[in-house]
Enzyme design. Sequence first.
Site, PDB file in Angstrom:
ATOM      1  N   GLY A 133      14.379   8.974 -58.929  1.00  0.00           N
ATOM      2  CA  GLY A 133      15.424   7.991 -58.668  1.00  0.00           C
ATOM      3  C   GLY A 133      15.784   7.149 -59.875  1.00  0.00           C
ATOM      4  N   ALA A 134      14.777   6.554 -60.492  1.00  0.00           N
ATOM      5  CA  ALA A 134      15.038   5.650 -61.608  1.00  0.00           C
ATOM      6  C   ALA A 134      13.725   5.312 -62.285  1.00  0.00           C
ATOM      7  CB  ALA A 134      15.691   4.366 -61.098  1.00  0.00           C
ATOM      8  N   MET A 135      13.849   4.617 -63.441  1.00  0.00           N
ATOM      9  CA  MET A 135      12.647   4.306 -64.213  1.00  0.00           C
ATOM     10  C   MET A 135      12.760   2.923 -64.832  1.00  0.00           C
ATOM     11  SD  MET A 135       9.710   5.215 -65.308  1.00  0.00           S
ATOM     12  CE  MET A 135       8.747   4.070 -66.289  1.00  0.00           C
ATOM     13  N   GLU A 136      11.668   2.177 -64.704  1.00  0.00           N
ATOM     14  CA  GLU A 136      11.669   0.743 -65.032  1.00  0.00           C
ATOM     15  C   GLU A 136      11.381   0.420 -66.493  1.00  0.00           C
ATOM     16  OE1 GLU A 136       9.275   2.298 -63.101  1.00  0.00           O
ATOM     17  OE2 GLU A 136       7.284   1.482 -63.516  1.00  0.00           O
ATOM     18  N   ASN A 137      11.728   1.283 -67.451  1.00  0.00           N
ATOM     19  CA  ASN A 137      11.462   1.000 -68.865  1.00  0.00           C
ATOM     20  C   ASN A 137      11.831  -0.445 -69.199  1.00  0.00           C
ATOM     21  OD1 ASN A 137      11.232   3.972 -69.233  1.00  0.00           O
ATOM     22  ND2 ASN A 137      13.428   3.848 -68.829  1.00  0.00           N
ATOM     23  N   GLU A 143      13.388  -1.400 -59.387  1.00  0.00           N
ATOM     24  CA  GLU A 143      13.155  -1.258 -60.838  1.00  0.00           C
ATOM     25  C   GLU A 143      13.162  -2.627 -61.508  1.00  0.00           C
ATOM     26  OE1 GLU A 143      12.085   1.570 -61.400  1.00  0.00           O
ATOM     27  OE2 GLU A 143      12.977   2.599 -59.689  1.00  0.00           O
ATOM     28  N   GLU A 200       3.139   0.359 -57.858  1.00  0.00           N
ATOM     29  CA  GLU A 200       4.126   0.978 -56.965  1.00  0.00           C
ATOM     30  C   GLU A 200       4.065   0.425 -55.542  1.00  0.00           C
ATOM     31  OE1 GLU A 200       6.525   2.230 -58.137  1.00  0.00           O
ATOM     32  OE2 GLU A 200       5.949   3.044 -60.086  1.00  0.00           O
TER      33      GLU A 200
HETATM   34  N1  B3K Z   1       7.894   4.418 -61.990  1.00  0.00           N
HETATM   35  C1  B3K Z   1       8.930   5.397 -61.789  1.00  0.00           C
HETATM   36  C2  B3K Z   1       8.424   6.717 -61.326  1.00  0.00           C
HETATM   37  C3  B3K Z   1       7.942   7.591 -62.416  1.00  0.00           C
HETATM   38  C4  B3K Z   1       7.659   8.980 -61.884  1.00  0.00           C
HETATM   39  C5  B3K Z   1       6.987   9.838 -62.898  1.00  0.00           C
HETATM   40  N2  B3K Z   1       6.845  11.185 -62.431  1.00  0.00           N
HETATM   41  C6  B3K Z   1       9.971   4.909 -60.855  1.00  0.00           C
HETATM   42  C7  B3K Z   1       9.549   3.868 -59.894  1.00  0.00           C
HETATM   43  O1  B3K Z   1       8.651   4.022 -59.094  1.00  0.00           O
HETATM   44  O2  B3K Z   1      10.086   2.808 -59.952  1.00  0.00           O
HETATM   45 ZN    ZN Z   2       8.290   1.986 -58.788  1.00  0.00          ZN
END
Ligand code: B3K
Ligand code: ZN
Length: 864
Positions: free
Chosen positions: A264-268, A301, A323
């Site tokens: 879905g998305a990534m919290e960089n 995120e 998470e």
């Molecule tokens: N932290 C990421 C998920 C990363 C998945 C890696 N295979 C998105 C989230 O949970 O917000």
């Molecule tokens: Zn997450």
Amino acid sequence: MRLDAQPPLIRLADYRPPAFLLDRVELTFVLSPGATRVRARLHARPNPERTEGDAPDLRLDGRRLKLVSAAIDGAEVPANALVIDDEGLTVDAAHVPDGPFLWEAETEIAPDANTALEGLYMSNGMYCTQCEAQGFRKITFYPDRPDVMARFKVRIEGEAPVLLSNGNLVASGKGWAEWEDPFPKPSYLFALVAGDLRAVEDHFRTRSGRDVLLQIWVRPGDEDRCGYAMDALKRSMTWDEEEYGREYDLDRFMIVAVDDFNMGAMENKGLNIFNSRYVLASPETATDADYKSIETIIAHEYFHNWTGNRITCRDWFQLCLKEGLTVFRDQQFSADQRSAAVKRIEDVIRLRGAQFREDGGPLAHPVRPEEYVEINNFYTATVYEKGAEVIGMLRRLVGPETYRAALDLYFERHDGEACTIEDWLKVFEDASGRDLSQFKLWYSQAGTPRVVAEEAWNDGHYTLSLSQHVPPTPGQPVKKPMVIPVAYGLLAADGTEVDTGLIELSEEGRALSWDLPERPTASLLREFSAPVILERSLKAEDRAFLLAHDEDTFNKWEAGRGAALEAMTALAGDASAATDPGYVAALVTVADDTDLDPAFKALLLGLPSEEEVISHVAAQGGVPDPTRIHAAREALTVRIAEALGDRAEQLYRANAVEGPYAPDAAMAGRRALRARALAFLTARDPEAGAARAQFDSADNMTERMSALTLLVAHGAGDAALERFFADWRHDRLVIDKWFAVQAASTPPETAAETVARLTEHPDFEWRNPNRFRSVVGTFAMANPAGFHRADGAGYALFIDWMIRLDPFNPQTTARLTASLGNWRLFDERRQILLRGELERLAALEGLSRDTGEIVSRLLRTDAS
Ligand code: B3K
Ligand code: ZN
């Protein structure tokens, strides 16, 4: 990787602190699709807490990297002191200084050949990254683990007009940009984006007065579809300040939408990267469900900035620390923004659908797993959704004020650290004075607990006996009793509450009693206060009573759901089975009740999915037959439609939404109720006239899709599908819907052939994860009767595609393969077919570690 090749198992018990820490990291990227150069300068020092002794080798993770040069403190590392293997490099201890040192390396990578979408890759001509969990090691050699946190400075050189990385922009010129992130972070939060992008901008003033530039970066032409995401972002920022006292900490917050993304998305940090389907929305192209997902994921995120980024995980076993907590926070946010009652029911539907299913089969694992082969396989419903439930229980047990005090303590005590579940529970122990050692079992014991409730009424004396049992799961044959909060209410015959409260069930069994003037009706596990299966024999009239009178909206809905499951189970066994008239009458009352919130009413009138019925039949010790369950669901829909009579038409008309489309909860609720009414109207009309008319006149995607879904399910969708395709063929996200509706709703007899045909369609770009999931994933997950067709055609088609995708994209393949987690529930013939297909996948030469782990767990013999 063949299953017999046995990749290494990583264990929590083997955790050791890193031998070296990094204070600062400087990266320079010289971008080129086929040969990007990455120069890394790592300012390292020995970790005073290391356990390896005084002079360990220097070990850096790295995968598929071409090493151009490597130096320590300016001197090239001699070739004989450096060994490279498949997973990284080792520098002989003799060449590693005792104190702080500078590691410099140049590597070359090929983003355009990276089809796994992990590390630095290309999506439609744009560079982007995905580093969680272990993608950074595909960019440069690095101690790629979350407990190594460093300050990053990044210089990007490239032709693309926009060059982005984490933190604050410190300098830029034509063809280059420099970014600096003042907050130490683990490598999994690194991000880089470069391409021809446009920004939609806004500002947010934090409560301490900091002005934050907000940017959503999209491809040219998509700018007018970012409004809702921006609005959701600002609401999230305000909410986190108000509810958790958390303020944003950088000068800018950026979101980038990319088309090729594994999840879905990534919290960089400061630079969230999103699957474009969770950013872009307009009334014409997105449904109410899409808007809702966008709101939730943007919030999720964003909330990670504190729960995940400022305080991160010590190791990947602690994944639920960030998470589970962040899901809990996004659920609270959505409940506040919309209807809390509706949100709780939706969350439980999701939990039961994905997590209970996982917990009851061969893929069951604890919220904090203790071993893994490939960590990407543990971004699961158990870690996320059950992880959130565990936090909800904690909050309920200590109360909202103490919960907030514990969170304040968590942020104060652990800011800037990489933490464990022990750290997390300790703040709750300190804030509440409670001993949480038994509660901690929720993190280590897999499996959905069963709570059995028995009632007795004896001469003014009411007794409620509760007992618990946690079933065996792979590797965990015997379980201890858990702490289970059971919220309850006792209702008198006129519907008033004679008692209400919380029972903490922490022993195997316990009895409670009340002296009362009349026998009460008990409403148990209110708000779904624990992620358990409640076993209780409830008489039909008690169920109808709760459906009519329970003030707890969750249990009001639950009473109807229980009746619907029973009715469908009976109809699946015998197509002429009678349906409890009390239940049907209660639904008619619901339809007539004008005080009910339309969204809640839509849920009350909705029927459990076929998947839910499958799980229900299995939980009761039966063998589910998906074909019969599909027919049973259709039959019950017709019966309810007949009982509703003209009311369906009235509901349909009364809930038409006048004026321009707005995605808010009130309008979406009316559309949801109208869609329910349309389903009942269509169930009694072989011509599907109302659905056709709605499809033709709809001015928004929500109503267009609800009509199209019914037409396809009726086997009457051809003309509408053709028109839909012609109207939207230029729009990727909409065409995903066109594929998905056919995979999900084509009648079971022909679904496998339809799906096979869809996979030959020129627009079936199978290497794009959204497109692949919309066809192959949707078929396996949302069309059980079609997928489980008795001749096995669905299974063969599915595994053919897993075999085809795995060499290109192991993560998505493994995730979809995991959707077979319930394969042992079905009859022997289906199990033989499924086993054959799984073995065919397992035998694949070169099978990825990701998919290999899932298949071998699916096939393990001690699985329940
Ligand atoms: N932290 C990421 C998920 C990363 C998945 C890696 N295979 C998105 C989230 O949970 O917000
Ligand atoms: Zn997450």
